[in-house]
Write a protein that holds these residues in place. Sequence first.
Motif, PDB file in Angstrom:
ATOM      1  N   ASP A   1       0.509  -1.232   0.310  1.00 24.19           N
ATOM      2  CA  ASP A   1       0.280   0.277   0.153  1.00 24.19           C
ATOM      3  C   ASP A   1       1.583   1.603  -0.349  1.00 24.19           C
ATOM      4  OD1 ASP A   1      -2.086  -1.607   0.106  1.00 24.19           O
ATOM      5  OD2 ASP A   1      -1.967  -1.350   2.519  1.00 24.19           O
ATOM      6  N   CYS A   2       1.402   1.328  -1.056  1.00 22.46           N
ATOM      7  CA  CYS A   2       2.631   2.671  -1.182  1.00 22.46           C
ATOM      8  C   CYS A   2       3.436   2.891  -2.144  1.00 22.46           C
ATOM      9  CB  CYS A   2       3.779   2.117  -0.044  1.00 22.46           C
ATOM     10  SG  CYS A   2       5.070   3.884   0.536  1.00 22.46           S
ATOM     11  N   CYS A   3       2.734   3.914  -2.635  1.00 24.33           N
ATOM     12  CA  CYS A   3       2.999   3.789  -4.106  1.00 24.33           C
ATOM     13  C   CYS A   3       4.062   4.657  -4.212  1.00 24.33           C
ATOM     14  CB  CYS A   3       2.219   4.859  -5.398  1.00 24.33           C
ATOM     15  SG  CYS A   3       2.108   4.909  -6.010  1.00 24.33           S
ATOM     16  N   PHE A   4       5.651   4.641  -4.604  1.00 19.54           N
ATOM     17  CA  PHE A   4       6.827   4.965  -4.493  1.00 19.54           C
ATOM     18  C   PHE A   4       7.117   5.786  -5.602  1.00 19.54           C
ATOM     19  CE2 PHE A   4       7.800   0.716  -1.835  1.00 19.54           C
ATOM     20  CZ  PHE A   4       7.841   1.634  -0.054  1.00 19.54           C
ATOM     21  N   ASP A   5       6.310   5.869  -6.520  1.00 19.25           N
ATOM     22  CA  ASP A   5       6.482   6.600  -7.855  1.00 19.25           C
ATOM     23  C   ASP A   5       5.997   8.053  -7.610  1.00 19.25           C
ATOM     24  OD1 ASP A   5       3.658   5.624  -8.529  1.00 19.25           O
ATOM     25  OD2 ASP A   5       4.444   5.216 -10.554  1.00 19.25           O
ATOM     26  N   ASN A   6       4.517   7.998  -6.415  1.00 21.33           N
ATOM     27  CA  ASN A   6       4.197   9.145  -6.080  1.00 21.33           C
ATOM     28  C   ASN A   6       5.496  10.210  -5.855  1.00 21.33           C
ATOM     29  OD1 ASN A   6       3.411  11.548  -4.109  1.00 21.33           O
ATOM     30  ND2 ASN A   6       1.967  10.503  -3.446  1.00 21.33           N
ATOM     31  N   LYS A   7       5.254  11.607  -6.787  1.00 21.50           N
ATOM     32  CA  LYS A   7       6.481  12.269  -7.195  1.00 21.50           C
ATOM     33  C   LYS A   7       6.147  13.413  -5.436  1.00 21.50           C
ATOM     34  CE  LYS A   7       7.438  11.685 -10.941  1.00 21.50           C
ATOM     35  NZ  LYS A   7       8.575  11.446 -11.002  1.00 21.50           N
ATOM     36  N   GLU A   8       5.198  13.597  -4.884  1.00 23.60           N
ATOM     37  CA  GLU A   8       5.117  14.304  -3.690  1.00 23.60           C
ATOM     38  C   GLU A   8       5.470  13.467  -2.447  1.00 23.60           C
ATOM     39  OE1 GLU A   8       1.093  15.838  -2.189  1.00 23.60           O
ATOM     40  OE2 GLU A   8       0.464  15.792  -4.248  1.00 23.60           O
ATOM     41  N   LEU A   9       6.000  12.046  -2.528  1.00 20.07           N
ATOM     42  CA  LEU A   9       6.985  11.671  -1.947  1.00 20.07           C
ATOM     43  C   LEU A   9       8.021  12.152  -2.118  1.00 20.07           C
ATOM     44  CD1 LEU A   9       7.341   9.477   0.832  1.00 20.07           C
ATOM     45  CD2 LEU A   9       6.856   7.854  -1.328  1.00 20.07           C
ATOM     46  N   GLN A  10       8.637  11.701  -3.647  1.00 21.93           N
ATOM     47  CA  GLN A  10       9.784  11.266  -4.021  1.00 21.93           C
ATOM     48  C   GLN A  10      10.385  12.985  -2.730  1.00 21.93           C
ATOM     49  OE1 GLN A  10      10.547  10.771  -7.983  1.00 21.93           O
ATOM     50  NE2 GLN A  10       9.223   9.198  -7.720  1.00 21.93           N
ATOM     51  N   ARG A  11       9.471  14.141  -3.595  1.00 23.84           N
ATOM     52  CA  ARG A  11       9.663  15.477  -3.232  1.00 23.84           C
ATOM     53  C   ARG A  11      10.251  15.451  -1.777  1.00 23.84           C
ATOM     54  NH1 ARG A  11       6.954  17.204  -7.586  1.00 23.84           N
ATOM     55  NH2 ARG A  11       4.706  17.591  -6.139  1.00 23.84           N
TER      56      ARG A  11
ATOM     57  N   THR B   1       0.188   6.191   7.246  1.00 27.98           N
ATOM     58  CA  THR B   1       0.850   4.817   7.763  1.00 27.98           C
ATOM     59  C   THR B   1       1.472   3.928   8.977  1.00 27.98           C
ATOM     60  OG1 THR B   1       1.619   4.069   5.550  1.00 27.98           O
ATOM     61  CG2 THR B   1      -0.417   3.588   5.190  1.00 27.98           C
ATOM     62  N   SER B   2       1.373   5.130   9.639  1.00 26.85           N
ATOM     63  CA  SER B   2       2.594   5.379  11.089  1.00 26.85           C
ATOM     64  C   SER B   2       2.132   3.932  12.288  1.00 26.85           C
ATOM     65  CB  SER B   2       3.068   6.120  11.544  1.00 26.85           C
ATOM     66  OG  SER B   2       1.843   6.299  12.231  1.00 26.85           O
ATOM     67  N   ASN B   3       1.454   3.678  12.188  1.00 19.94           N
ATOM     68  CA  ASN B   3       0.863   2.531  12.524  1.00 19.94           C
ATOM     69  C   ASN B   3       0.485   0.514  12.212  1.00 19.94           C
ATOM     70  OD1 ASN B   3      -1.302   3.296  12.016  1.00 19.94           O
ATOM     71  ND2 ASN B   3      -2.190   3.038  14.177  1.00 19.94           N
ATOM     72  N   ILE B   4       1.355   0.927  10.961  1.00 21.86           N
ATOM     73  CA  ILE B   4       0.792  -0.690   9.864  1.00 21.86           C
ATOM     74  C   ILE B   4       2.086  -0.951   9.102  1.00 21.86           C
ATOM     75  CG2 ILE B   4      -0.826  -1.042   8.118  1.00 21.86           C
ATOM     76  CD1 ILE B   4      -2.408   1.451   8.557  1.00 21.86           C
ATOM     77  N   PRO B   5       2.323  -1.961  10.132  1.00 22.22           N
ATOM     78  CA  PRO B   5       3.540  -2.961   9.253  1.00 22.22           C
ATOM     79  C   PRO B   5       3.220  -3.520   8.147  1.00 22.22           C
ATOM     80  CG  PRO B   5       2.812  -4.478  11.122  1.00 22.22           C
ATOM     81  CD  PRO B   5       1.816  -3.072  10.999  1.00 22.22           C
ATOM     82  N   SER B   6       4.287  -2.835   7.745  1.00 21.69           N
ATOM     83  CA  SER B   6       3.906  -3.158   5.667  1.00 21.69           C
ATOM     84  C   SER B   6       5.123  -3.954   4.661  1.00 21.69           C
ATOM     85  CB  SER B   6       3.129  -1.823   4.796  1.00 21.69           C
ATOM     86  OG  SER B   6       3.847   0.003   5.169  1.00 21.69           O
ATOM     87  N   LEU B   7       6.109  -4.024   5.898  1.00 24.74           N
ATOM     88  CA  LEU B   7       7.705  -3.956   5.044  1.00 24.74           C
ATOM     89  C   LEU B   7       7.779  -5.474   5.354  1.00 24.74           C
ATOM     90  CD1 LEU B   7      10.172  -2.289   3.924  1.00 24.74           C
ATOM     91  CD2 LEU B   7      11.201  -3.065   6.344  1.00 24.74           C
ATOM     92  N   TYR B   8       7.442  -5.861   3.440  1.00 21.10           N
ATOM     93  CA  TYR B   8       7.947  -7.218   3.269  1.00 21.10           C
ATOM     94  C   TYR B   8       9.261  -7.735   2.321  1.00 21.10           C
ATOM     95  CZ  TYR B   8       5.590  -5.698  -1.498  1.00 21.10           C
ATOM     96  OH  TYR B   8       5.850  -5.451  -2.691  1.00 21.10           O
ATOM     97  N   TYR B   9      10.294  -6.459   1.709  1.00 21.87           N
ATOM     98  CA  TYR B   9      11.649  -6.578   1.403  1.00 21.87           C
ATOM     99  C   TYR B   9      12.194  -5.993   1.916  1.00 21.87           C
ATOM    100  CZ  TYR B   9      14.494  -6.689  -2.886  1.00 21.87           C
ATOM    101  OH  TYR B   9      15.880  -6.615  -2.986  1.00 21.87           O
TER     102      TYR B   9
END
Length: 142
Positions: A11-21, A62-70
């Motif tokens: 549930d994380c869209c890493f191509d989000n330009k705002e996140l990158q900025r 999503t600070s309280n939701i674990p979501s890292l799988y790699y």
Amino acid sequence: MNNKITLKMNDCCFDNKELQRYLLSLKEIKKINSNSEKITIEYTKNISPQMIINKIKKFTKTSNIPSLYYFNKHLEEDNGKYERYLNDLCCEYCLYSFIENLLSINGINKVYINNEETFKIVINYNKNIMNETELEKLIMGI
């Protein structure tokens, strides 16, 4: 020490330009390479991979939701590989939380879930720092 990490999170869209900025606005982040599925971040010694995860989760709310799988720390000493089926795992939440905990352990370089086989975890590690007995103890703690 190599200050580079590749991450994949649900549930994380890493191509989000705002996140990158946002990430690039942090003085500790030097470079980002991303697409919709993963992000590779080069950073200074003044920030840890755990702090990077927390910044991403805070931005995506999503600070309280674990979501890292790699994750891959891109360390040079990567000479051991440990694979294990997690048959007794109660849920994916526990698995993602466990993977986030592994991120902070010295000697563990890369962790991922084998998508072709249910709940099979693969851990690449440095045999000079870690051994299979220690990894087995970590797995038992899930």
